[in-house]
Design a protein around this motif. Structure first.
Motif, mmCIF file in Angstrom:
data_model
loop_
_atom_site.group_PDB
_atom_site.id
_atom_site.type_symbol
_atom_site.label_atom_id
_atom_site.label_comp_id
_atom_site.label_asym_id
_atom_site.label_seq_id
_atom_site.Cartn_x
_atom_site.Cartn_y
_atom_site.Cartn_z
ATOM 1 N N GLY A 59 0.813 -1.215 0.000
ATOM 2 C CA GLY A 59 0.000 0.000 0.000
ATOM 3 C C GLY A 59 0.848 1.267 0.000
ATOM 4 N N SER A 60 0.177 2.406 0.149
ATOM 5 C CA SER A 60 0.852 3.708 0.127
ATOM 6 C C SER A 60 1.988 3.770 1.141
ATOM 7 C CB SER A 60 -0.133 4.839 0.472
ATOM 8 O OG SER A 60 -1.054 5.007 -0.556
ATOM 9 N N HIS A 91 3.450 4.661 -4.913
ATOM 10 C CA HIS A 91 3.116 3.375 -5.548
ATOM 11 C C HIS A 91 4.016 3.230 -6.780
ATOM 12 C CE1 HIS A 91 -0.659 2.527 -3.259
ATOM 13 N NE2 HIS A 91 -0.512 3.829 -3.013
ATOM 14 N N ARG A 111 -0.434 -0.278 -5.900
ATOM 15 C CA ARG A 111 -1.718 -0.755 -6.430
ATOM 16 C C ARG A 111 -2.375 0.346 -7.252
ATOM 17 N NH1 ARG A 111 -3.224 -0.730 -0.896
ATOM 18 N NH2 ARG A 111 -3.918 -2.887 -0.941
ATOM 19 N N HIS A 113 -6.251 2.415 -7.663
ATOM 20 C CA HIS A 113 -7.442 2.730 -6.875
ATOM 21 C C HIS A 113 -8.582 3.174 -7.786
ATOM 22 C CE1 HIS A 113 -3.812 3.620 -4.483
ATOM 23 N NE2 HIS A 113 -4.486 3.197 -3.437
ATOM 24 N N TYR A 115 -10.419 5.764 -7.354
ATOM 25 C CA TYR A 115 -10.431 7.216 -7.570
ATOM 26 C C TYR A 115 -9.465 7.657 -8.672
ATOM 27 C CZ TYR A 115 -6.239 7.226 -4.585
ATOM 28 O OH TYR A 115 -5.001 6.978 -4.057
ATOM 29 N N SER A 141 -1.633 -4.940 2.046
ATOM 30 C CA SER A 141 -1.353 -3.906 3.036
ATOM 31 C C SER A 141 -1.931 -2.586 2.563
ATOM 32 C CB SER A 141 0.157 -3.773 3.234
ATOM 33 O OG SER A 141 0.771 -3.342 2.045
ATOM 34 N N ASN A 142 -2.210 -1.727 3.507
ATOM 35 C CA ASN A 142 -2.684 -0.391 3.127
ATOM 36 C C ASN A 142 -2.325 0.617 4.211
ATOM 37 O OD1 ASN A 142 -4.946 -0.014 5.134
ATOM 38 N ND2 ASN A 142 -5.731 -1.838 4.085
ATOM 39 N N ALA A 143 -2.349 1.861 3.799
ATOM 40 C CA ALA A 143 -2.248 2.971 4.738
ATOM 41 C C ALA A 143 -3.684 3.372 5.057
ATOM 42 C CB ALA A 143 -1.520 4.132 4.071
ATOM 43 N N TYR A 222 -12.042 -2.436 8.860
ATOM 44 C CA TYR A 222 -11.577 -1.449 7.871
ATOM 45 C C TYR A 222 -12.775 -1.014 7.030
ATOM 46 C CZ TYR A 222 -8.993 0.065 3.615
ATOM 47 O OH TYR A 222 -8.486 0.755 2.521
ATOM 48 N N PHE A 230 -10.103 13.130 1.641
ATOM 49 C CA PHE A 230 -10.182 12.568 2.983
ATOM 50 C C PHE A 230 -11.572 12.907 3.533
ATOM 51 C CE2 PHE A 230 -5.550 13.060 2.376
ATOM 52 C CZ PHE A 230 -5.134 11.777 2.745
ATOM 53 N N GLY A 248 -9.880 3.697 4.676
ATOM 54 C CA GLY A 248 -8.969 3.852 3.542
ATOM 55 C C GLY A 248 -9.723 3.777 2.223
ATOM 56 N N MET A 249 -8.964 3.755 1.140
ATOM 57 C CA MET A 249 -9.590 3.816 -0.195
ATOM 58 C C MET A 249 -9.211 2.621 -1.053
ATOM 59 S SD MET A 249 -8.582 7.813 -0.755
ATOM 60 C CE MET A 249 -8.643 8.955 0.620
ATOM 61 N N SER A 250 -8.947 1.491 -0.412
ATOM 62 C CA SER A 250 -8.529 0.323 -1.213
ATOM 63 C C SER A 250 -8.883 -0.974 -0.492
ATOM 64 C CB SER A 250 -7.006 0.378 -1.435
ATOM 65 O OG SER A 250 -6.323 0.152 -0.217
ATOM 66 N N HIS A 287 -1.458 13.339 2.033
ATOM 67 C CA HIS A 287 -0.819 12.129 1.500
ATOM 68 C C HIS A 287 0.668 12.055 1.858
ATOM 69 C CE1 HIS A 287 -0.616 8.557 -0.954
ATOM 70 N NE2 HIS A 287 0.294 9.074 -1.743
ATOM 71 N N VAL A 290 1.018 10.490 5.094
ATOM 72 C CA VAL A 290 0.695 9.066 4.956
ATOM 73 C C VAL A 290 1.951 8.296 4.534
ATOM 74 C CG1 VAL A 290 -0.602 7.431 3.497
ATOM 75 C CG2 VAL A 290 -1.774 9.411 4.500
HETATM 76 O O1 R1P Z 1 -4.855 2.082 0.442
HETATM 77 P P1 R1P Z 1 -3.498 2.541 0.027
HETATM 78 O O2 R1P Z 1 -3.186 2.185 -1.374
HETATM 79 O O3 R1P Z 1 -2.440 2.077 0.987
HETATM 80 O O4 R1P Z 1 -3.494 4.144 0.067
HETATM 81 C C1 R1P Z 1 -4.123 4.961 1.044
HETATM 82 O O5 R1P Z 1 -3.410 6.173 1.047
HETATM 83 C C2 R1P Z 1 -3.979 7.091 0.089
HETATM 84 C C3 R1P Z 1 -4.314 8.379 0.798
HETATM 85 O O6 R1P Z 1 -3.192 8.977 1.342
HETATM 86 C C4 R1P Z 1 -5.222 6.415 -0.458
HETATM 87 O O7 R1P Z 1 -4.949 5.832 -1.694
HETATM 88 C C5 R1P Z 1 -5.510 5.386 0.598
HETATM 89 O O8 R1P Z 1 -6.270 4.292 0.122
#
Ligand code: R1P
Length: 328
Positions: A59-60, A91, A111, A113, A115, A141-143, A222, A230, A248-250, A287, A290
């Motif tokens: 992830g991010s 990414h 990855r 997304h 958006y 994994s993700n942020a 999650y 955000f 999160g967005m993923s 971001h 993040v």
């Molecule tokens: O979910 P990952 O890809 O880790 O990224 C997270 O971080 C980004 C926002 O800073 C968004 O894309 C959110 O989904």
């Protein structure tokens, strides 16, 4: 207004008819057909001898996880036919084949997304490519923003369940005609996140606590939202009231596609920011923060993921004679 099309020859007519047929078929399946994804998997496997058993999605700001791989083959997403490209900072957009210890791994360093403009079916395409490359276990994994007030920046949350806000509104990677070769039309999600992997991950995490690490591990829910903005304070208050721990967005959509096609799924969130649930607060999520938080936890995350991969590998050894070195 009616429109009359005339054709000069029967051949022109036949060409037109076959174009319309394939266009209407592709209306639902473009970028996602089993054949297309099989073609991508074959393309990759024809360029490496490694046969991956475990898939990892970084992830991010978590791309450093890929650096624990003894890389045997690297692809940039742009050189893989039909593969989506990452457009978000943090990414790298690389697909790596390599080993973690003696375990054969395929790793997405970054990855895509929803958006970014991709359909969800395109967002989960890499997961299905992994499946057809032979991956049985996937680690995502993700942020994420910490909605639970007890969560701090740098904490790690093992995902035990999710709330798919996109899906509740009808946006689902499984939307459209179902291809049974992936999985059933109606898939149950009450066991989407594998219990054995979660238990193992928690056991492995406890060693850091014993060694005096300040990182706290949690297990929680999650929520995926569409982004890219955000969340507002009102939205976050709603999420918290609903029992959500991180946002999160993923991930959730990828987990659905992975579970649908029979993969064992494990996901975790690195809490990169504390969500702001009050109006009179100066801080604002961004971001850059993040990505920075991801970098700060680099070594612990790498160590933990690598021991989880080894644990899955050992589990294999106990159940098969071949193990998971990708050479069987
Ligand atoms: O979910 P990952 O890809 O880790 O990224 C997270 O971080 C980004 C926002 O800073 C968004 O894309 C959110 O989904």
């Amino acid at each position: 207004m009616d429109c009359v099309i005339t054709f000069r020859t029967r051949r022109d007519y036949r060409l037109y008819r076959s174009f319309i047929r394939s266009a209407s078929k592709n209306l639902f399946v473009s970028g996602s057909s089993y054949e297309l994804i099989k073609g991508i998997a074959d393309f990759l496997l024809s360029r490496t001898d490694l046969r991956p058993k475990i898939g990892i999605i970084c992830g991010s700001g978590l791309g450093s996880v890929a650096t624990i791989l003894d890389v045997k083959k690297e692809f940039s997403y742009s050189e893989i036919p039909h593969f989506p490209r990452s457009t978000v900072p943090g990414h790298a957009g690389k697909l790596l084949f390599g080993y973690m210890g003696n375990v054969a791994v395929m790793c997405m360093q970054g990855r895509v997304h929803f958006y970014e403009g991709y359909d969800l079916v395109k967002c989960v395409m890499p997961v299905r490519v992994m499946k057809l490359c032979g991956v049985t276990h996937i680690i995502m994994s993700n942020a994420a923003g910490g909605v639970n007030e007890k969560y701090n920046v740098g904490d790690i949350m093992i995902v035990k369940d999710h709330v798919n806000f996109l899906g509740l509104g009808g946006l689902n990677p499984l939307r459209g005609p179902n291809d049974d070769r992936w999985g059933p039309r109606f898939v149950a999600l009450n066991k989407a996140y594998d219990q054995w992997m979660r238990k193992k991950a928690k056991e492995l995490a406890s060693q850091y606590q014993q060694q005096g690490s300040r990182t706290t591990f949690h297990e929680g829910v999650y929520a995926v939202v569409g982004g890219p903005n955000f969340e507002t304070v009102a939205e976050l208050r709603m999420l918290r009231k609903m029992g959500i721990d991180a946002v999160g967005m993923s991930t959730a959509t990828e987990a659905i596609a992975a579970h649908h096609c029979g993969m064992t799924v494990f996901a975790f969130s690195l809490i990169t920011n504390k969500c702001v649930l009050e109006y009179d607060v100066e801080e604002m999520p961004n971001h850059e923060e993040v990505i920075e938080s991801g970098l700060k936890q680099e070594s612990l995350v790498k160590d933990w993921v690598s021991s989880l991969v080894q644990a899955v590998g050992n589990q294999w050894l106990m159940h098969t004679e071949k193990g998971c070195n990708g050479l069987d």
